[in-house]
Design a protein around this motif. Structure first.
Motif, PDB file in Angstrom:
ATOM      1  N   LYS A 199       1.211  -1.263   0.102  1.00 10.96           N
ATOM      2  CA  LYS A 199       0.174   0.132   0.049  1.00 10.96           C
ATOM      3  C   LYS A 199       1.018   1.323   0.364  1.00 10.96           C
ATOM      4  O   LYS A 199       2.100   1.587   0.874  1.00 10.96           O
ATOM      5  CB  LYS A 199      -0.830  -0.292   1.249  1.00 10.96           C
ATOM      6  CG  LYS A 199      -2.197   1.300   0.842  1.00 10.96           C
ATOM      7  CD  LYS A 199      -3.109   0.752   2.133  1.00 10.96           C
ATOM      8  CE  LYS A 199      -4.449   1.683   2.053  1.00 10.96           C
ATOM      9  NZ  LYS A 199      -4.658   1.666   0.818  1.00 10.96           N
ATOM     10  N   ASP A 243      -4.343  -0.827  -8.223  1.00 10.08           N
ATOM     11  CA  ASP A 243      -5.690  -0.863  -6.998  1.00 10.08           C
ATOM     12  C   ASP A 243      -6.096   0.633  -6.930  1.00 10.08           C
ATOM     13  O   ASP A 243      -6.189   1.173  -6.653  1.00 10.08           O
ATOM     14  CB  ASP A 243      -6.416  -1.328  -6.629  1.00 10.08           C
ATOM     15  CG  ASP A 243      -8.031  -1.335  -6.156  1.00 10.08           C
ATOM     16  OD1 ASP A 243      -7.997  -0.966  -6.813  1.00 10.08           O
ATOM     17  OD2 ASP A 243      -8.509  -1.749  -4.922  1.00 10.08           O
ATOM     18  N   ILE A 245      -9.314   2.147  -7.727  1.00 10.10           N
ATOM     19  CA  ILE A 245     -10.862   2.755  -7.758  1.00 10.10           C
ATOM     20  C   ILE A 245     -11.052   2.170  -6.169  1.00 10.10           C
ATOM     21  O   ILE A 245     -11.637   3.044  -5.620  1.00 10.10           O
ATOM     22  CB  ILE A 245     -11.665   1.642  -8.844  1.00 10.10           C
ATOM     23  CG1 ILE A 245     -11.162   1.350  -9.663  1.00 10.10           C
ATOM     24  CG2 ILE A 245     -12.449   1.154  -7.655  1.00 10.10           C
ATOM     25  CD1 ILE A 245     -11.710   3.473 -10.312  1.00 10.10           C
ATOM     26  N   ASN A 246     -10.246   1.271  -5.273  1.00 10.19           N
ATOM     27  CA  ASN A 246      -9.923   2.066  -3.881  1.00 10.19           C
ATOM     28  C   ASN A 246      -9.794   2.897  -2.806  1.00 10.19           C
ATOM     29  O   ASN A 246     -10.209   3.108  -2.319  1.00 10.19           O
ATOM     30  CB  ASN A 246     -10.023   0.518  -4.009  1.00 10.19           C
ATOM     31  CG  ASN A 246     -11.231  -0.510  -4.136  1.00 10.19           C
ATOM     32  OD1 ASN A 246     -12.295  -0.458  -3.180  1.00 10.19           O
ATOM     33  ND2 ASN A 246     -10.758  -1.150  -4.660  1.00 10.19           N
ATOM     34  N   SER A 247      -8.708   3.110  -3.529  1.00 11.50           N
ATOM     35  CA  SER A 247      -8.122   4.217  -2.548  1.00 11.50           C
ATOM     36  C   SER A 247      -7.218   5.468  -3.667  1.00 11.50           C
ATOM     37  O   SER A 247      -7.074   5.614  -4.934  1.00 11.50           O
ATOM     38  CB  SER A 247      -6.613   4.023  -2.321  1.00 11.50           C
ATOM     39  OG  SER A 247      -6.075   4.921  -1.520  1.00 11.50           O
ATOM     40  N   PRO A 251      -2.740   4.039  -3.675  1.00 12.31           N
ATOM     41  CA  PRO A 251      -3.453   3.231  -4.207  1.00 12.31           C
ATOM     42  C   PRO A 251      -3.002   1.432  -3.415  1.00 12.31           C
ATOM     43  O   PRO A 251      -0.842   1.633  -3.258  1.00 12.31           O
ATOM     44  CB  PRO A 251      -2.741   3.411  -5.570  1.00 12.31           C
ATOM     45  CG  PRO A 251      -2.403   4.301  -5.101  1.00 12.31           C
ATOM     46  CD  PRO A 251      -2.529   4.899  -3.622  1.00 12.31           C
ATOM     47  N   LYS A 333     -15.422  -1.742  -7.009  1.00 12.44           N
ATOM     48  CA  LYS A 333     -14.056  -1.637  -5.784  1.00 12.44           C
ATOM     49  C   LYS A 333     -13.914  -3.469  -6.014  1.00 12.44           C
ATOM     50  O   LYS A 333     -12.712  -3.890  -5.510  1.00 12.44           O
ATOM     51  CB  LYS A 333     -14.739  -1.118  -4.820  1.00 12.44           C
ATOM     52  CG  LYS A 333     -14.948   0.307  -5.299  1.00 12.44           C
ATOM     53  CD  LYS A 333     -14.980   1.280  -4.021  1.00 12.44           C
ATOM     54  CE  LYS A 333     -14.566   2.651  -4.045  1.00 12.44           C
ATOM     55  NZ  LYS A 333     -15.377   3.317  -2.652  1.00 12.44           N
ATOM     56  N   VAL A 334     -15.197  -4.267  -5.574  1.00 16.34           N
ATOM     57  CA  VAL A 334     -14.439  -5.776  -5.173  1.00 16.34           C
ATOM     58  C   VAL A 334     -14.000  -6.202  -6.627  1.00 16.34           C
ATOM     59  O   VAL A 334     -13.062  -6.659  -5.631  1.00 16.34           O
ATOM     60  CB  VAL A 334     -16.108  -6.161  -5.098  1.00 16.34           C
ATOM     61  CG1 VAL A 334     -16.180  -7.781  -5.018  1.00 16.34           C
ATOM     62  CG2 VAL A 334     -16.404  -6.168  -3.853  1.00 16.34           C
ATOM     63  N   SER A 336     -11.558  -5.353  -9.126  1.00 15.66           N
ATOM     64  CA  SER A 336     -10.746  -4.173  -9.034  1.00 15.66           C
ATOM     65  C   SER A 336      -9.738  -4.802  -7.158  1.00 15.66           C
ATOM     66  O   SER A 336      -8.874  -5.220  -7.525  1.00 15.66           O
ATOM     67  CB  SER A 336     -10.059  -3.216  -8.558  1.00 15.66           C
ATOM     68  OG  SER A 336      -8.829  -2.616  -8.845  1.00 15.66           O
ATOM     69  N   LYS A 337     -10.091  -4.633  -6.356  1.00 19.10           N
ATOM     70  CA  LYS A 337      -9.693  -4.914  -5.235  1.00 19.10           C
ATOM     71  C   LYS A 337      -9.522  -7.101  -5.714  1.00 19.10           C
ATOM     72  O   LYS A 337      -8.140  -7.423  -4.827  1.00 19.10           O
ATOM     73  CB  LYS A 337     -10.486  -5.052  -3.505  1.00 19.10           C
ATOM     74  CG  LYS A 337      -9.717  -5.605  -2.445  1.00 19.10           C
ATOM     75  CD  LYS A 337     -10.044  -4.717  -1.484  1.00 19.10           C
ATOM     76  CE  LYS A 337      -9.603  -5.169  -0.114  1.00 19.10           C
ATOM     77  NZ  LYS A 337      -8.282  -3.871   0.213  1.00 19.10           N
ATOM     78  N   ARG A 393     -15.079   6.706 -11.283  1.00 20.39           N
ATOM     79  CA  ARG A 393     -16.439   6.530 -10.222  1.00 20.39           C
ATOM     80  C   ARG A 393     -18.543   6.823 -10.262  1.00 20.39           C
ATOM     81  O   ARG A 393     -19.067   5.925  -9.821  1.00 20.39           O
ATOM     82  CB  ARG A 393     -15.372   6.306  -8.554  1.00 20.39           C
ATOM     83  CG  ARG A 393     -14.650   6.288  -8.756  1.00 20.39           C
ATOM     84  CD  ARG A 393     -13.790   5.662  -8.146  1.00 20.39           C
ATOM     85  NE  ARG A 393     -13.442   7.297  -7.295  1.00 20.39           N
ATOM     86  CZ  ARG A 393     -13.280   7.734  -6.224  1.00 20.39           C
ATOM     87  NH1 ARG A 393     -13.173   5.497  -5.200  1.00 20.39           N
ATOM     88  NH2 ARG A 393     -13.153   8.072  -5.082  1.00 20.39           N
ATOM     89  N   ASN A 401     -13.328  -1.420 -13.623  1.00 14.15           N
ATOM     90  CA  ASN A 401     -13.360  -2.271 -12.514  1.00 14.15           C
ATOM     91  C   ASN A 401     -12.219  -3.536 -12.533  1.00 14.15           C
ATOM     92  O   ASN A 401     -12.645  -4.218 -11.412  1.00 14.15           O
ATOM     93  CB  ASN A 401     -14.747  -2.857 -12.596  1.00 14.15           C
ATOM     94  CG  ASN A 401     -14.983  -4.248 -14.171  1.00 14.15           C
ATOM     95  OD1 ASN A 401     -13.610  -3.624 -14.372  1.00 14.15           O
ATOM     96  ND2 ASN A 401     -16.214  -4.363 -14.575  1.00 14.15           N
TER      97      ASN A 401
END
Length: 418
Positions: A199, A243, A245-247, A251, A333-334, A336-337, A393, A401
């Protein structure tokens, strides 16, 4: 086989998709096309961007695939020893990398460059700009040394001079039908496949290059950029995923990396050599029964040659169909993670079974585009992709995604078109 459509399922055409089984069948198809004034286009497993094979607008076009083709003699498969001690493999152009590696991996041999997934037709790879993530290698077609081809009149030629090979590499099926390929091979006594995930403390060029040079141990010269310092450069291959999309500001970044021979880590806990049951494990993969919504049940090996990638199924539903109906932010988000969570698992599984450097066996249909930039501009390029992904987004029409991806390759002047 039906009418031609691309693997990503965004282009369906009315062009007949013909799969001849023998050399004489190919010759008859070409003769028929000439007598009727048809245009003939060549397809691999359908992974090319829409329109490269055919856009479907010309009703006088049909498509030839070698998915069911059996070559003659050594051009189905053969190994030869070269004066310098290296080896070369001759192989059916309708095979995928999985079919080739089933033959050469148990002997400790590899292509100098390879993709993340097995399921690309070798003929299609040679006829396009297809690359892997090898820092010191380029497009896979650069490692072809001879081709066995059929011209428009049905005659057979062996393409062997470098002058001629430069035209046939990345020729997009315009010169004739590639029936057989001779590849240069590399021997690897040890192969270490692993992933590193982090991260990021912040999204900036220092963090970006520090991960590449230090964490991923990329074989990238320190002088390309000053940021990130000088790393060990012991990894020969790296495929990177971010990733976004989630942060927004921190990222997650991950590399799927490989080391070989004397560069492998002394105390690496995973497989480093040829797995004991490698022959059985390849056979299990090839014979695995899969369901194609278009043509029904068949073996994985058949489906890979014909359709390019057997679809991933969840609760007996094609994941690609599920994605079509659920394109909004929570699912993006799901997905991509989970992509970053699943790649290490895929890598460990394939390393235990065959340890050949691939990690994708199956995949849902996905649209992808690649842009080539100088490594010194890598952060700016990925920063632009970050902006585009984050801007999507709130969209009700399209949302990214999957993680952003990048590789480093060394492009050599081995083809007229590339």
């Amino acid at each position: 086989w039906g009418t031609f459509r691309v693997w990503a399922d965004h282009l369906h055409t009315c062009a007949p998709w013909i799969m001849p089984k023998t050399e004489d069948d190919v010759r008859k198809v070409l003769a028929y096309a000439k007598s009727k004034g048809y245009k003939v286009r060549i397809s691999g497993a359908g992974h090319s961007a829409g329109g490269i094979v055919t856009d479907g607008k010309d009703q006088n076009t049909f498509v030839i695939s070698l998915a069911e083709y059996t070559a003659e003699g050594e051009w189905e498969f053969g190994l030869s020893d070269m004066p310098d001690g290296s080896k070369r493999a001759t192989v059916n152009a309708g095979w995928t990398q999985a079919h080739l590696y089933q033959k050469i991996r148990p002997l400790g041999y590899f292509l100098p460059a390879q993709t993340a997934g097995y399921f690309f037709a070798l003929g299609g790879i040679v006829a396009n700009s297809v690359h892997g993530g090898a820092y010191d290698a380029g497009f896979v077609h650069a490692y072809t040394t001879r081709l066995r081809v059929m011209l428009h009149d049905g005659s057979i030629r062996i393409i062997s001079t470098e002058e001629d090979m430069r035209y046939w590499r990345c020729s997009f099926g315009m010169l004739g039908v590639i029936l057989g390929i001779e590849f240069q091979l590399e021997h690897r006594s040890h192969l270490q496949v692993y992933t590193v995930k982090k991260k990021m403390n912040a999204w900036n060029t220092d963090e970006f290059w520090a991960f590449i040079k230090q964490n991923a141990e990329a074989n990238v010269p320190a002088e390309v950029v000053q940021e990130g310092g000088a790393g060990s450069r012991t990894s020969w291959n790296g495929e990177y995923f971010i990733d976004y999309i989630n942060s927004v500001d921190n990222p997650e970044i991950m590399v799927y990396a490989q080391k070989a021979n004397g560069s492998v880590d002394e105390h690496f806990p995973g497989e480093l050599e040829i797995p004991e049951d490698v022959h059985r494990n390849y056979e299990d993969l090839m014979s695995k029964r899969v369901l194609d919504d278009w043509h029904g049940r068949m073996s994985w090996g058949e489906a890979a040659r014909r359709d390019g990638a057997p679809p991933i199924r969840v609760a007996d539903v094609d994941v690609a169909d599920m994605l079509d109906s659920m394109k909004w932010l929570p699912l993006a988000k799901v997905l991509s993670k989970q992509a970053l969570a699943n790649i290490p698992r895929f890598a460990r599984r394939n390393s235990r079974q065959v340890n050949d450097g691939f990690f994708l066996v199956e995949s849902p249909a996905a649209l992808a585009a690649a842009y080539f930039v100088h490594p010194s501009k890598a952060f700016k390029a990925m920063d632009r992709l970050r902006d585009v992904q984050l801007a999507s987004r709130g969209s009700k029409r399209f949302q990214w995604n999957l993680p952003g991806e990048f590789r480093f390759i060394k492009v050599s002047d081995r083809a007229v078109l590339q």
